[in-house]
Design a protein around this motif. Sequence first.
Motif, short mmCIF file in Angstrom:
data_model
loop_
_atom_site.label_atom_id
_atom_site.label_comp_id
_atom_site.label_asym_id
_atom_site.label_seq_id
_atom_site.Cartn_x
_atom_site.Cartn_y
_atom_site.Cartn_z
N ASN A 51 0.85 -1.18 0.00
CA ASN A 51 0.00 0.00 0.00
C ASN A 51 0.89 1.24 0.00
O ASN A 51 1.85 1.32 0.79
N HIS A 66 0.88 5.29 0.49
CA HIS A 66 0.15 6.45 0.98
C HIS A 66 0.97 7.72 0.76
O HIS A 66 2.18 7.73 1.02
N ASN A 107 0.69 11.64 2.10
CA ASN A 107 0.00 12.55 3.02
C ASN A 107 -1.24 11.90 3.63
O ASN A 107 -2.29 12.52 3.78
N GLY A 108 -1.10 10.61 3.97
CA GLY A 108 -2.17 9.88 4.63
C GLY A 108 -3.23 9.30 3.72
O GLY A 108 -4.12 8.58 4.18
N GLU A 109 -3.15 9.59 2.42
CA GLU A 109 -4.15 9.10 1.47
C GLU A 109 -3.60 7.92 0.68
O GLU A 109 -2.49 7.99 0.14
N LEU A 110 -4.36 6.84 0.61
CA LEU A 110 -3.95 5.69 -0.19
C LEU A 110 -4.03 6.06 -1.66
O LEU A 110 -5.10 6.39 -2.18
N VAL A 111 -2.89 6.00 -2.35
CA VAL A 111 -2.85 6.44 -3.74
C VAL A 111 -2.65 5.27 -4.72
O VAL A 111 -2.94 5.40 -5.91
N THR A 128 -1.94 0.59 -4.91
CA THR A 128 -1.61 -0.69 -4.30
C THR A 128 -0.91 -1.55 -5.35
O THR A 128 -1.02 -1.31 -6.56
N THR A 179 3.90 0.51 2.74
CA THR A 179 3.77 -0.61 3.66
C THR A 179 3.73 -1.89 2.84
O THR A 179 2.85 -2.05 1.98
N SER A 237 7.09 -1.02 7.03
CA SER A 237 6.89 0.23 6.31
C SER A 237 8.17 1.03 6.20
O SER A 237 9.15 0.80 6.92
N THR A 264 9.22 5.35 5.32
CA THR A 264 8.66 6.68 5.19
C THR A 264 9.68 7.63 4.57
O THR A 264 10.84 7.67 4.99
#
Length: 263
Positions: free
Chosen positions: A186, A188, A190-194, A196, A250, A256, A258
């Motif tokens: 997955n 992400h 800025n916190g949004e799943l973009v 997979t 992740t 994960s 970052t």
Amino acid sequence: MTDHADLVRDAADALLDAYRDHAPIEPLAARFADHPLSTAYEIALAQVQDWEKQGDVVKGHKVGLASRAIQRQMGVDQPDFGHLTASMFHLEHAPIPAGTFIQPRIEPEVAFVLARPLRGPGVTVAEAAAAVDFVLPALEIVDSRIRDWKIGIFDTIADNASSGGVILGGRPVPLVDVDLRMAGCNLHVNGELVDTGAGGAVLGSPINALVWLANTVGPLGVTLEPGHVVLPGSMTAAVPVGPGDTVVATIAGLGSVTAVLGA
């Protein structure tokens, strides 16, 4: 008439200028229409040699264009490879200075770290797997010195496979503890799943990309060295990012990683 060496040098210098000035150039392919892809690799290697003269060090390699998603996105039908140098590696969570890249995109990957050397041709999956010390979750920032990403296979090879930056996760995992083919991912921003993806998107399995790399660079006199990092290719399409973005990949079984792009 300009000879081959001069053409290669001029193209390498134009790309080096683009790095320095943060100003992309027009595609190179048109002026090299009659040249084989080996010329593009010569252009890339000329840049690597310049970086080494300035004190940078090769710390690994990347396979680019390894997944169908990336090949469709870039309009190509085969992988390529590039060099990863020490200056391209950035620490997880530490802001990457704004202006490091020109037109960055980000990709989630599995990073192989080698325990033993690999040199093709003739490397098998079994030999490649035996040479891996551990794997890590990784994010690769790809960047293009070619204006508006108007690249074909020649331009991306000449541009060191559109290499930009690498961020490695901090938890090493033995290769035997994860099924890379089935590992889901997955991504992400800025916190949004973009997006997979899964490891199987990378030439069927990321380990196949490692085999392809060893057998491709071996005849060129290149050995994949112990301690080096190999990025086998993206598990998703490449996603544009910019200053201030926080990206988290992740990967099942790996955890994960970052990346923080400085504002």
